[in-house]
Motif scaffolding. Structure first.
Motif, PDB file in Angstrom:
ATOM      1  N   GLY A 234       0.606  -1.193  -0.213  1.00 39.39           N
ATOM      2  CA  GLY A 234      -0.026   0.013  -0.071  1.00 39.39           C
ATOM      3  C   GLY A 234       1.000   1.310   0.041  1.00 39.39           C
ATOM      4  O   GLY A 234       0.264   2.503  -0.002  1.00 39.39           O
ATOM      5  N   VAL A 235       2.191   1.216   0.160  1.00 38.00           N
ATOM      6  CA  VAL A 235       2.938   2.251   0.321  1.00 38.00           C
ATOM      7  C   VAL A 235       3.016   3.100  -1.110  1.00 38.00           C
ATOM      8  O   VAL A 235       2.790   4.316  -1.095  1.00 38.00           O
ATOM      9  CB  VAL A 235       4.358   2.107   0.432  1.00 38.00           C
ATOM     10  N   SER A 236       3.160   2.482  -2.245  1.00 37.97           N
ATOM     11  CA  SER A 236       2.821   3.215  -3.563  1.00 37.97           C
ATOM     12  C   SER A 236       1.732   4.054  -3.725  1.00 37.97           C
ATOM     13  O   SER A 236       1.907   5.323  -3.914  1.00 37.97           O
ATOM     14  CB  SER A 236       3.069   2.127  -4.881  1.00 37.97           C
ATOM     15  N   ARG A 237       0.486   3.622  -3.356  1.00 36.53           N
ATOM     16  CA  ARG A 237      -0.559   4.482  -3.515  1.00 36.53           C
ATOM     17  C   ARG A 237      -0.800   5.416  -2.502  1.00 36.53           C
ATOM     18  O   ARG A 237      -0.972   6.686  -2.997  1.00 36.53           O
ATOM     19  CB  ARG A 237      -1.902   3.280  -3.371  1.00 36.53           C
ATOM     20  N   ARG A 238      -0.499   4.950  -1.341  1.00 31.16           N
ATOM     21  CA  ARG A 238      -0.539   6.008  -0.408  1.00 31.16           C
ATOM     22  C   ARG A 238       0.154   7.285  -0.323  1.00 31.16           C
ATOM     23  O   ARG A 238      -0.030   8.608  -0.339  1.00 31.16           O
ATOM     24  CB  ARG A 238      -0.484   5.217   1.078  1.00 31.16           C
ATOM     25  N   GLU A 239       1.644   7.101  -0.620  1.00 28.12           N
ATOM     26  CA  GLU A 239       2.542   8.185  -0.617  1.00 28.12           C
ATOM     27  C   GLU A 239       2.385   8.901  -2.267  1.00 28.12           C
ATOM     28  O   GLU A 239       2.542  10.058  -2.027  1.00 28.12           O
ATOM     29  CB  GLU A 239       3.911   7.537  -0.623  1.00 28.12           C
TER      30      GLU A 239
END
Length: 494
Positions: free
Chosen positions: A378-383
């Protein structure tokens, strides 16, 4: 105006609450404040408080955090040190009880160690069986040989991993915080004494685990909508990631004279894909558009020739790393970005220069390929969504350059087609073989080490080197202050 109601001040609160001058709920056997922060309460352990002499009475510490820090627990003060040495954020954190029962504490440690050696160690290395074996077997053995801060780091990371699957488990929350607090305290003390042949390996491995903890901890610092936000200023950039990984780089460079012969460290470093960067900025590449107009920006925004050149190099190097990692993302290459970008690039992020932010958004787009790793899920989408929120959609200069990371971050599916990604992964093996002939991380570190050696030989160089090591600890300490996570510990991850 109604008469003021009388107030009777209670003097029955616990000593920790009295020392911090806050209201104690006087709940026995452990007051609410002490329970919240997982620290000792003299209601529960009266002997601990009674054994302190008047000179050892704790004093409240100053903190910039809005949360109460465990550093104010009822414990003896930290011994005095040189004024230039950064003080640990925690006082004797190894004394913080993880549970109220000794047997339960022992069982918790066994649980964490078992989880680390069977599961967590497999998540520390990406596509590297050799590195995985070292993290599983060799590193714990080194920790058992007397490197207590390394042992605590292993347990802290293991607790965080377990907490990922059981976010409501307060025992794991306390364990993760307490073990990392202990790690930072002893790690900082060791750095202050100096790096030498006997502790170089343990300090490197601990720095790596602290960086890992810093990265993984971000999944617990979000609001209910899943966005990372500051209460007053919107999205918060993950600068702690850079501080931690840059700290690892500083430790490696400062201790390379010993690490270059290590059978533990060198295989871990060599397991990383070989750097093959085009630093000229002249050739056509996938992220070259991020450098369009850079010269005009630099000349208008940087005051002197030296800072202009530093900014120019920072942009070119960061984009070169993106282009290299874009071709081989499944190898874990994108993670290299955090440690290899320059200090100047991190400064550009801190002042939110649009070009640096756009480069960072593309970096997080690359991490979409590692979405299956628990600490990157989920890091890619969130950041990417967070960074994009800092731009105006009507910005004709930068909004078009954000479309690739936005498209990648929002892509649904386990495999991103080459036409969407922008590169053919079928050629990945050939690229890796080609890159292996053009140098590797060991040669990269050799150059970095030579720079540090030159610093030592200059007037005041030893002090500069020691400062770099201390700054490493300070970066880690700012990153992983457990008290800063207290308000978010009960929130489950999405």
């Amino acid at each position: 105006m109604p008469p003021r109601r009388s107030h009777k001040k209670s003097r029955a609160g616990c000593r920790r609450c009295k020392a911090r001058k806050i209201k104690c709920d006087e709940v026995h056997p452990r007051c609410g404040n002490c329970t919240k922060h997982g620290v000792a309460c003299d209601f529960e352990h009266p002997g601990v408080a009674d054994s302190l002499t008047p000179a050892e009475t704790p004093r409240p510490t100053t903190s910039t955090s809005n949360c109460d820090s465990p550093s104010t627990s009822t414990l003896p003060p930290t011994p005095s040190v040189d004024a230039e040495t950064p003080l640990p954020l925690y006082r004797n954190p190894e004394s913080l009880p993880l549970t109220t029962n000794t047997k339960s504490s022992r069982m918790m440690e066994l649980k964490l160690l078992h989880h680390y050696t069977t599961i967590t160690c497999e998540t520390l290395a990406i596509s590297s069986p050799v590195s995985e074996r070292i993290w599983r077997n060799t590193v714990p053995n080194l920790a058992f040989s007397g490197a207590n801060f390394l042992a605590d780091a292993l347990l802290a990371v293991s607790a965080l991993h377990l907490r990922y699957n059981s976010p409501q488990d307060q025992e794991l929350v306390r364990a993760s915080h307490a073990y990392m607090a202990s790690t930072l305290s002893e790690y900082g003390a060791s750095l202050s004494k100096g790096i030498n042949e006997s502790n170089a390996e343990a300090l490197f491995l601990t720095a790596a685990l602290i960086a890992f903890q810093s990265t993984a901890s971000r999944i617990f610092s979000r609001d209910d909508s899943g966005d990372l936000k500051d209460r007053s200023d919107g999205y918060v950039l993950p600068l702690s990631w850079f501080h931690s990984f840059q700290g690892v780089k500083a430790v490696v460079a400062a201790s390379w004279q010993w690490l270059r012969h290590s059978g533990i460290v060198v295989p871990i470093i060599e397991s990383q894909p070989a750097l093959n960067l085009d630093l000229s900025g002249q050739n056509a590449n996938f992220f070259g558009h991020l450098l369009d107009g850079a010269e005009e920006e630099i000349m208008s925004m940087d005051d002197d020739p030296e800072s202009q050149e530093l900014t120019r190099q920072a942009y070119r190097h960061a984009v070169a790393v993106l282009d290299w990692a874009h071709k081989i993302p499944h190898t874990g290459a994108p993670l290299v970005f955090l440690a290899t970008v320059s200090r100047r690039f991190v400064e550009l992020l801190e002042i939110r220069r649009p070009r640096a932010l756009a480069i960072l958004a593309s970096y997080f787009g690359l991490l979409k390929c590692l979405d299956s790793v628990w600490w990157l899920k989920g890091v890619s989408r969130r950041e990417v969504m967070g960074i994009i929120s800092l731009f105006n959609p009507d910005d004709e200069e930068w909004w078009p350059r954000l479309q690739w990371p936005l498209r990648i971050a929002l892509y649904e599916g386990d495999v991103i087609p080459p036409d969407v990604w922008g590169a053919d992964w079928a050629a990945e093996t050939a690229l890796l073989e080609e890159a292996s002939h053009n140098g590797n991380f060991v040669s990269h570190i050799e150059l970095l080490s030579q720079m540090f050696t030159a610093m030592q030989n200059m007037p005041g160089g030893t002090a500069a080197l020691d400062l770099a090591a201390r700054q490493t600890f300070m970066s880690h300490s700012r990153t992983l202050d457990p008290s800063a996570l207290i308000d978010n510990t009960a929130r489950p991850s999405p």
